[in-house]
Design an enzyme around this catalytic site. Sequence first.
Site, PDB file in Angstrom:
ATOM      1  N   ARG A 183     -12.303 -50.710 -43.718  1.00  0.00           N
ATOM      2  CA  ARG A 183     -12.764 -51.296 -42.440  1.00  0.00           C
ATOM      3  C   ARG A 183     -13.662 -52.472 -42.807  1.00  0.00           C
ATOM      4  NH1 ARG A 183     -15.057 -48.503 -37.034  1.00  0.00           N
ATOM      5  NH2 ARG A 183     -12.807 -48.208 -36.870  1.00  0.00           N
ATOM      6  N   HIS A 234      -6.270 -53.450 -35.402  1.00  0.00           N
ATOM      7  CA  HIS A 234      -6.680 -52.040 -35.534  1.00  0.00           C
ATOM      8  C   HIS A 234      -5.421 -51.165 -35.440  1.00  0.00           C
ATOM      9  CE1 HIS A 234      -9.180 -48.665 -35.772  1.00  0.00           C
ATOM     10  NE2 HIS A 234      -9.834 -48.711 -34.623  1.00  0.00           N
ATOM     11  N   GLN A 258      -5.405 -47.266 -34.714  1.00  0.00           N
ATOM     12  CA  GLN A 258      -5.741 -46.890 -33.337  1.00  0.00           C
ATOM     13  C   GLN A 258      -4.514 -46.995 -32.434  1.00  0.00           C
ATOM     14  OE1 GLN A 258      -8.951 -45.818 -32.121  1.00  0.00           O
ATOM     15  NE2 GLN A 258      -7.533 -45.140 -30.531  1.00  0.00           N
ATOM     16  N   ASP A 296     -11.420 -52.077 -23.786  1.00  0.00           N
ATOM     17  CA  ASP A 296     -12.253 -51.919 -24.983  1.00  0.00           C
ATOM     18  C   ASP A 296     -13.605 -52.553 -24.688  1.00  0.00           C
ATOM     19  OD1 ASP A 296     -13.072 -51.497 -27.611  1.00  0.00           O
ATOM     20  OD2 ASP A 296     -11.766 -53.015 -28.497  1.00  0.00           O
ATOM     21  N   CYS A 348     -10.192 -46.948 -26.927  1.00  0.00           N
ATOM     22  CA  CYS A 348     -10.268 -46.516 -28.334  1.00  0.00           C
ATOM     23  C   CYS A 348     -11.590 -45.840 -28.653  1.00  0.00           C
ATOM     24  CB  CYS A 348     -10.019 -47.699 -29.262  1.00  0.00           C
ATOM     25  SG  CYS A 348     -11.249 -49.012 -29.142  1.00  0.00           S
ATOM     26  N   ARG A 382      -5.954 -39.657 -33.589  1.00  0.00           N
ATOM     27  CA  ARG A 382      -6.171 -40.495 -34.775  1.00  0.00           C
ATOM     28  C   ARG A 382      -5.912 -39.667 -36.042  1.00  0.00           C
ATOM     29  NH1 ARG A 382      -9.591 -44.940 -34.778  1.00  0.00           N
ATOM     30  NH2 ARG A 382      -9.002 -45.090 -36.980  1.00  0.00           N
TER      31      ARG A 382
HETATM   32  N1  NVA Z   1     -12.826 -53.817 -30.717  1.00  0.00           N
HETATM   33  C1  NVA Z   1     -13.778 -52.836 -31.209  1.00  0.00           C
HETATM   34  C2  NVA Z   1     -13.071 -51.571 -31.576  1.00  0.00           C
HETATM   35  C3  NVA Z   1     -13.983 -50.478 -32.080  1.00  0.00           C
HETATM   36  C4  NVA Z   1     -13.231 -49.259 -32.511  1.00  0.00           C
HETATM   37  C5  NVA Z   1     -14.517 -53.415 -32.405  1.00  0.00           C
HETATM   38  O1  NVA Z   1     -13.874 -54.089 -33.230  1.00  0.00           O
HETATM   39  O2  NVA Z   1     -15.722 -53.217 -32.512  1.00  0.00           O
HETATM   40  N1   CP Z   2     -11.881 -46.087 -32.311  1.00  0.00           N
HETATM   41  C1   CP Z   2     -12.493 -46.202 -33.491  1.00  0.00           C
HETATM   42  O1   CP Z   2     -11.992 -46.799 -34.453  1.00  0.00           O
HETATM   43  O2   CP Z   2     -13.699 -45.561 -33.548  1.00  0.00           O
HETATM   44  P1   CP Z   2     -14.785 -45.673 -34.689  1.00  0.00           P
HETATM   45  O3   CP Z   2     -15.360 -47.059 -34.637  1.00  0.00           O
HETATM   46  O4   CP Z   2     -15.811 -44.628 -34.339  1.00  0.00           O
HETATM   47  O5   CP Z   2     -14.144 -45.405 -36.022  1.00  0.00           O
END
Ligand code: NVA
Ligand code: CP
Length: 310
Positions: free
Chosen positions: A109, A136, A139, A225, A265, A293
């Site tokens: 990540r 992502h 997800q 989101d 998500c 997930r």
């Molecule tokens: N769009 C959000 C998703 C978090 C799971 C982010 O990138 O922070």
């Molecule tokens: N939806 C998702 O990826 O959650 P986290 O940021 O908690 O991993």
Amino acid sequence: MKLGHSLMKHYLQFKDLRAEEYSYLFERARIIKTRFKNYEKYQPLVDRTLAMIFEKASTRTRVSFEAGMYQMGGSVVHLTTGDSQLGRAEPAEDSARVISRMVDLVMIRTFEQDMLERFAAHSRVPVINGLTNEYHPCQILADVFTFIEQRGSIQGKVVAWVGDGNNMANTWLQAAEILGFTVHVSTPSGYEVDAAVAGVGDSNCYKVFNHPMQACEGAHLVTTDVWTSMGYEAQNEERRKAFVDWCVDEEMMAMAQPDALFMHCLPAHRGEEVTADVIDGPQSVVWDEAENRMHVQKALMEYLLLGRIG
Ligand code: NVA
Ligand code: CP
């Protein structure tokens, strides 16, 4: 590292797999989930190790990969920017060469997709995108699986995207192009999806609407989101103003199909991108979506390491 098949695959974007591979993975996830719910032990990844690298915060991604790997008999190594040499500017290429000599699979990540691509290009083992600024895929794998579980095939259906043209939106577009559904996108001005960044060529996979109510009309799934994704916190105040009409509420849900689902998500901010009535209401499947997930990622890890089973 020993793969159960000859060709090493990474999962860096949703479009890294084909429609028929997704059909296989969704069926495999269904079987793996059913076994798990029946307390049947299934440990095909004994002696396999997953390294997880987090340069951003996480709850679901960490727990789902870590619990999933242990359930399959493997083990995990958890690294963050702060407690590894990545935080002291060791290049992604060097980190990849070293880490991939010691583990069987890597989940990352991070911020730019470019870092993930450079890591993967120098890795001896499969690399999975656990979220970047651009995509992502894990997800959306869970989200489509959840839709199929609840409603059957997603082919030909309409998904309404209400909110930021972000990593989730880009990945929904890729999924639509591959799996044959349409995304109705409504974003505030200045936060549109960019087809080039999303990496979609087929403009039929999405339609743009100025007003979120129009995007929701007739949709089989409404999804949104956070207004401000991780890494964009400096824009928080301007986004709070720009996104104020992009809050999924009961009025928007009423525009969709009567049996439309709501997904997010997570993490969610009630009163911003979604009202409590909707996310905690009868059309919301966010808790199944979060749980899934783990099941889909177990199927994905099995596939990347062992190939097709049976
Ligand atoms: N769009 C959000 C998703 C978090 C799971 C982010 O990138 O922070
Ligand atoms: N939806 C998702 O990826 O959650 P986290 O940021 O908690 O991993």
